[in-house]
Write an enzyme that holds these catalytic residues in place. Structure first.
Site, PDB file in Angstrom:
ATOM      1  N   HIS A 146      31.741  -0.427  23.757  1.00  0.00           N
ATOM      2  CA  HIS A 146      30.736   0.192  22.985  1.00  0.00           C
ATOM      3  C   HIS A 146      30.305  -0.833  21.964  1.00  0.00           C
ATOM      4  O   HIS A 146      31.037  -1.669  21.448  1.00  0.00           O
ATOM      5  CB  HIS A 146      31.295   1.364  22.069  1.00  0.00           C
ATOM      6  CG  HIS A 146      30.741   1.790  20.965  1.00  0.00           C
ATOM      7  ND1 HIS A 146      29.474   2.536  20.859  1.00  0.00           N
ATOM      8  CD2 HIS A 146      30.681   1.275  19.752  1.00  0.00           C
ATOM      9  CE1 HIS A 146      28.905   2.570  19.695  1.00  0.00           C
ATOM     10  NE2 HIS A 146      29.668   1.920  18.832  1.00  0.00           N
TER      11      HIS A 146
ATOM     12  N   ARG B 251      24.168  -6.240  21.721  1.00  0.00           N
ATOM     13  CA  ARG B 251      23.668  -5.328  22.595  1.00  0.00           C
ATOM     14  C   ARG B 251      23.291  -5.999  23.994  1.00  0.00           C
ATOM     15  O   ARG B 251      23.156  -5.500  24.884  1.00  0.00           O
ATOM     16  CB  ARG B 251      22.589  -4.796  21.676  1.00  0.00           C
ATOM     17  CG  ARG B 251      23.071  -3.619  20.679  1.00  0.00           C
ATOM     18  CD  ARG B 251      23.654  -2.434  21.176  1.00  0.00           C
ATOM     19  NE  ARG B 251      22.784  -1.581  21.820  1.00  0.00           N
ATOM     20  CZ  ARG B 251      23.046  -0.385  22.187  1.00  0.00           C
ATOM     21  NH1 ARG B 251      24.266   0.156  21.915  1.00  0.00           N
ATOM     22  NH2 ARG B 251      22.167   0.649  22.915  1.00  0.00           N
TER      23      ARG B 251
ATOM     24  N   ASN C  83      32.263   2.476  30.994  1.00  0.00           N
ATOM     25  CA  ASN C  83      31.270   1.613  30.853  1.00  0.00           C
ATOM     26  C   ASN C  83      31.731   0.397  29.966  1.00  0.00           C
ATOM     27  O   ASN C  83      30.994  -0.508  29.259  1.00  0.00           O
ATOM     28  CB  ASN C  83      29.985   2.027  30.460  1.00  0.00           C
ATOM     29  CG  ASN C  83      29.634   2.569  29.184  1.00  0.00           C
ATOM     30  OD1 ASN C  83      30.698   2.512  28.535  1.00  0.00           O
ATOM     31  ND2 ASN C  83      28.384   2.802  28.830  1.00  0.00           N
TER      32      ASN C  83
ATOM     33  N   TYR D  47      30.998  10.106  18.343  1.00  0.00           N
ATOM     34  CA  TYR D  47      29.808  10.516  19.457  1.00  0.00           C
ATOM     35  C   TYR D  47      29.230  11.810  19.068  1.00  0.00           C
ATOM     36  O   TYR D  47      28.818  12.656  19.964  1.00  0.00           O
ATOM     37  CB  TYR D  47      30.786  10.524  20.796  1.00  0.00           C
ATOM     38  CG  TYR D  47      30.892   9.086  21.354  1.00  0.00           C
ATOM     39  CD1 TYR D  47      30.004   8.259  21.777  1.00  0.00           C
ATOM     40  CD2 TYR D  47      32.344   8.780  21.699  1.00  0.00           C
ATOM     41  CE1 TYR D  47      30.042   7.058  22.143  1.00  0.00           C
ATOM     42  CE2 TYR D  47      32.551   7.541  21.917  1.00  0.00           C
ATOM     43  CZ  TYR D  47      31.330   6.595  22.413  1.00  0.00           C
ATOM     44  OH  TYR D  47      31.802   5.532  22.921  1.00  0.00           O
TER      45      TYR D  47
ATOM     46  N   PHE E 114      28.307  16.316  29.166  1.00  0.00           N
ATOM     47  CA  PHE E 114      29.457  15.285  29.648  1.00  0.00           C
ATOM     48  C   PHE E 114      30.487  14.815  28.218  1.00  0.00           C
ATOM     49  O   PHE E 114      31.259  14.215  28.440  1.00  0.00           O
ATOM     50  CB  PHE E 114      28.965  13.834  30.218  1.00  0.00           C
ATOM     51  CG  PHE E 114      27.917  13.400  29.400  1.00  0.00           C
ATOM     52  CD1 PHE E 114      28.073  12.480  28.332  1.00  0.00           C
ATOM     53  CD2 PHE E 114      26.581  13.526  29.568  1.00  0.00           C
ATOM     54  CE1 PHE E 114      26.921  11.779  27.538  1.00  0.00           C
ATOM     55  CE2 PHE E 114      25.444  13.129  28.983  1.00  0.00           C
ATOM     56  CZ  PHE E 114      25.712  12.185  27.774  1.00  0.00           C
TER      57      PHE E 114
ATOM     58  N   GLU F  14      29.754   2.168  11.366  1.00  0.00           N
ATOM     59  CA  GLU F  14      30.829   2.361  12.430  1.00  0.00           C
ATOM     60  C   GLU F  14      32.231   1.284  11.993  1.00  0.00           C
ATOM     61  O   GLU F  14      33.089   1.265  12.429  1.00  0.00           O
ATOM     62  CB  GLU F  14      30.377   1.660  13.719  1.00  0.00           C
ATOM     63  CG  GLU F  14      29.585   2.870  14.220  1.00  0.00           C
ATOM     64  CD  GLU F  14      28.887   2.496  15.743  1.00  0.00           C
ATOM     65  OE1 GLU F  14      28.998   1.467  16.024  1.00  0.00           O
ATOM     66  OE2 GLU F  14      28.246   3.470  16.390  1.00  0.00           O
TER      67      GLU F  14
ATOM     68  N   THR G 182      23.426   1.130  29.413  1.00  0.00           N
ATOM     69  CA  THR G 182      24.298   2.044  29.237  1.00  0.00           C
ATOM     70  C   THR G 182      25.208   2.326  30.545  1.00  0.00           C
ATOM     71  O   THR G 182      26.223   2.657  30.684  1.00  0.00           O
ATOM     72  CB  THR G 182      23.722   3.466  28.796  1.00  0.00           C
ATOM     73  OG1 THR G 182      23.030   3.179  27.523  1.00  0.00           O
ATOM     74  CG2 THR G 182      25.081   4.529  28.409  1.00  0.00           C
TER      75      THR G 182
ATOM     76  N   ARG H 259      28.601  -5.140  31.018  1.00  0.00           N
ATOM     77  CA  ARG H 259      28.508  -3.833  31.709  1.00  0.00           C
ATOM     78  C   ARG H 259      28.033  -4.029  33.312  1.00  0.00           C
ATOM     79  O   ARG H 259      28.545  -3.607  34.383  1.00  0.00           O
ATOM     80  CB  ARG H 259      27.674  -2.598  31.228  1.00  0.00           C
ATOM     81  CG  ARG H 259      28.283  -2.055  30.083  1.00  0.00           C
ATOM     82  CD  ARG H 259      27.465  -1.281  29.224  1.00  0.00           C
ATOM     83  NE  ARG H 259      28.114  -0.440  28.226  1.00  0.00           N
ATOM     84  CZ  ARG H 259      27.335   0.137  27.249  1.00  0.00           C
ATOM     85  NH1 ARG H 259      25.803   0.195  27.157  1.00  0.00           N
ATOM     86  NH2 ARG H 259      27.954   0.667  26.279  1.00  0.00           N
TER      87      ARG H 259
ATOM     88  N   LYS I 169      36.675  -0.411  25.501  1.00  0.00           N
ATOM     89  CA  LYS I 169      37.119   1.144  26.162  1.00  0.00           C
ATOM     90  C   LYS I 169      38.286   1.231  26.871  1.00  0.00           C
ATOM     91  O   LYS I 169      38.746   0.297  27.601  1.00  0.00           O
ATOM     92  CB  LYS I 169      35.845   1.629  26.610  1.00  0.00           C
ATOM     93  CG  LYS I 169      34.594   2.059  25.687  1.00  0.00           C
ATOM     94  CD  LYS I 169      33.518   2.702  26.405  1.00  0.00           C
ATOM     95  CE  LYS I 169      32.447   3.074  25.381  1.00  0.00           C
ATOM     96  NZ  LYS I 169      31.231   3.589  25.993  1.00  0.00           N
TER      97      LYS I 169
END
Ligand code: GDP
Length: 147
Positions: free
Chosen positions: A115, A85, A112, A49, A57, A126, A91, A102, A9
Site C-alpha cells: 500500500h 506510487r 497486491n 479502508y 470485497f 496515513e 492496483t 506489483r 501487506k
C-alpha cells in the site's frame, strides 16, 4: 521533501519479499525514516479502508489485512508520494507493468504486495494513523553532505 506511508501487506511478509521491496525503494534513492512491524486490528483496517466499506470485497480486505503482521514504513524523498506510487504500479498486479513492485511480485488483486499513500494530504493522515507522530526519524545521510 515529502514523506509517504507504505504498508508491506501480509502476502509480502508470508512470501519473504520484505527485503526485496525495501531494496526497490532504497535503490531509487528514497530514505527510510520509519520502519515497524504491526499487527493490525479491525479498527485501524476499517479506518484505513473506509472508502471501500460498501464494496463486496471489503470483508476479504478485512480478513486479509490481519492475516499476519504488516510492515509500516515512512519513506522520504523529493516527490516521494508520486515516486512511490510509480514504483508500486497499478492496483491489479495483472495489469501492473513489469518493473513495478506489483508488476514483478504480485499475481492477484487480493494480495497486491504494497500500500502507498495516493496524495500528500493522504500521506499526512496515513502517517499519523500508523505512526501517531512517533518513531519517524529526521537524519542526514553522510553522502548528501559530501555531494
Ligand atoms: P491502491 O491505491 O492501488 O491500493 O488501490 P485502491 O485504493 O483503489 O484500493 C485499495 C486496496 O483495496 C487495493 O490495494 C486492493 O488491495 C483492494 N482492492 C481494490 N479493488 C479490489 C477488488 O476489486 N477486489 C479485491 N479483492 N480487492 C480490491
Amino acid at each position: 521533501m515529502q514523506t509517504t506511508l507504505i504498508l508491506l501487506k501480509p502476502d509480502t511478509v508470508e512470501r519473504g519479499l520484505i527485503g526485496q521491496v525495501i531494496s526497490r525503494l532504497e535503490n531509487k534513492g528514497l530514505t527510510l525514516v520509519g520502519l515497524k512491524m504491526m499487527q493490525l486490528d479491525d479498527a485501524i483496517i476499517n479506518e484505513h479502508y473506509d472508502f471501500l466499506a460498501d464494496k463486496p470485497f471489503f470483508p476479504s480486505i478485512q480478513s486479509y489485512m490481519k492475516r499476519t503482521p504488516v510492515v509500516a514504513m515512512a519513506v522520504r524523498g523529493k516527490n516521494a508520494v508520486t515516486t512511490v506510487r510509480s514504483l508500486t504500479g497499478a492496483t491489479n498486479p495483472s495489469e501492473a507493468l513489469p518493473g513495478s513492485i506489483r508488476g514483478d511480485f504480485g499475481l492477484t488483486i487480493d494480495g497486491n504486495i504494497i500500500h502507498a499513500s495516493d496524495s500528500e494530504e493522504t500521506a499526512k493522515t496515513e502517517l499519523n494513523r500508523f505512526f501517531g507522530g512517533k518513531d519517524i526519524f529526521d537524519y542526514t545521510k553522510m553522502i548528501e553532505e559530501i555531494l
